[in-house]
Scaffold this active site. Structure first.
Site, PDB file in Angstrom:
ATOM      1  N   HIS A  95     -17.247  20.329  -9.337  1.00  0.00           N
ATOM      2  CA  HIS A  95     -16.903  19.843 -10.594  1.00  0.00           C
ATOM      3  C   HIS A  95     -18.339  19.096 -10.613  1.00  0.00           C
ATOM      4  O   HIS A  95     -18.811  18.442  -9.736  1.00  0.00           O
ATOM      5  CB  HIS A  95     -16.224  19.375 -10.896  1.00  0.00           C
ATOM      6  N   GLU A 167     -20.748  25.587 -16.645  1.00  0.00           N
ATOM      7  CA  GLU A 167     -20.202  23.811 -17.457  1.00  0.00           C
ATOM      8  C   GLU A 167     -21.654  23.107 -17.603  1.00  0.00           C
ATOM      9  O   GLU A 167     -21.634  23.094 -16.358  1.00  0.00           O
ATOM     10  CB  GLU A 167     -19.202  22.967 -16.874  1.00  0.00           C
TER      11      GLU A 167
HETATM   12  P1  PGA Z   1     -15.085  18.757 -21.729  1.00  0.00           P
HETATM   13  O1  PGA Z   1     -14.947  18.549 -19.955  1.00  0.00           O
HETATM   14  O2  PGA Z   1     -14.115  19.408 -22.222  1.00  0.00           O
HETATM   15  O3  PGA Z   1     -14.101  16.938 -21.900  1.00  0.00           O
HETATM   16  O4  PGA Z   1     -16.369  18.489 -22.018  1.00  0.00           O
HETATM   17  C1  PGA Z   1     -14.649  19.645 -19.255  1.00  0.00           C
HETATM   18  C2  PGA Z   1     -14.921  19.448 -17.965  1.00  0.00           C
HETATM   19  O5  PGA Z   1     -15.488  18.938 -17.333  1.00  0.00           O
HETATM   20  O6  PGA Z   1     -14.323  20.236 -17.016  1.00  0.00           O
END
Ligand code: PGA
Length: 252
Positions: A95, A167
């Site tokens: 992540h 992401e």
């Molecule tokens: P968010 O986070 O939905 O608050 O943008 C997503 C993540 O970090 O997995």
């Protein structure tokens, strides 16, 4: 493509044990109304043993990180088998917050992916460019590199599966997701990169590619109605059962 969609809740370090138990109970109670979507909850390590037994068959347990060694003198680390022992099926790996605050490199992420697969966990590999990389026109390159390095040596034998979540770092937690077209493009980039390493037939049956970053009830369908986006990874909007169910009920 065209697989069952999956929604993964990443609770990060946002909830106490008591709050985690409460939210898990609410999600479990309502999950009977959710059809045709795989649901995964990723609480803190300390909440795993309490949350796991509360979940019905239809909701799976995941962890937010894992260490690559199986056992030994690694103070503070959590081995893959300690997660399977808690009932985890999934684990988030790489992540952007792990990369940013804990200096995780692509090489470390690769070791974690391989260790998770060996232990029978499904890695949820997180990749994505930051603001500067996007501005400099490097987003495809950055994501291709992150994916290729993370899955080096991965073959997906037996029942092993892999999830990759795109992401974009610069939209996480901002309330402003990227467009569906943007996410679709990156999903294609990720799929092409995976098929350089894993045969296309294996990829089609064993890999899912998700979008994550400010997903909410309003925008989720714009991602999940697309064939090449197999689901979403949700942070902020997974912390209240009402907003989380708003998302689950709109997945297409
Ligand atoms: P968010 O986070 O939905 O608050 O943008 C997503 C993540 O970090 O997995």
């Amino acid at each position: 493509m065209g697989k069952k969609k999956i929604v993964i809740a990443n609770w990060k370090m946002s909830l106490t044990l008591r709050e985690s138990i409460q939210l898990a109970k609410e999600v479990s109670a309502e999950s009977a109304n959710v059809k045709n979507v795989d649901v995964v909850l990723c609480p803190s390590f300390t909440a795993l043993p309490s949350v796991g037994p509360l979940l019905p068959q239809t909701v799976a347990l995941g962890a937010q990180d894992v260490f690559w060694e199986e056992k030994g003198a690694y103070t503070g680390a959590i081995a893959p088998r300690l997660l399977t022992e808690m009932g985890c099926r999934y684990v988030l790996i790489g992540h952007s917050e792990r990369r940013q605050y804990f200096q995780e490199t692509d090489a470390m992420v690769n070791k974690k992916v391989l260790a998770a697969l060996r232990a029978g966990l499904i890695p949820v590999l997180c990749v994505g460019e930051n603001n500067d990389e996007r501005r400099n026109g490097q987003k495809d390159y950055v994501v291709m590199r992150q994916v290729a390095e993370a899955i080096r040596g991965v073959t997906l034998l037996g029942t092993q599966e892999l999830i990759v979540a795109y992401e974009p770092v610069w939209v996480i937690g901002t309330g402003q997701a990227v467009s569906g077209d943007d996410a679709e493009h990156m999903s294609q980039v990720i799929r092409h990169t995976i098929t350089d390493i894993i045969p296309p037939v294996t990829m089609e049956s064993r890999c899912r590619v998700l979008y994550g970053g400010s997903v909410d009830a309003k925008n989720v369908a714009d991602f999940t109605h697309r064939n090449v986006i197999d689901g979403v990874l949700v942070g902020g909007s997974s912390l209240k059962s009402s907003s989380f169910f708003g998302i689950l009920s709109r997945v297409r």
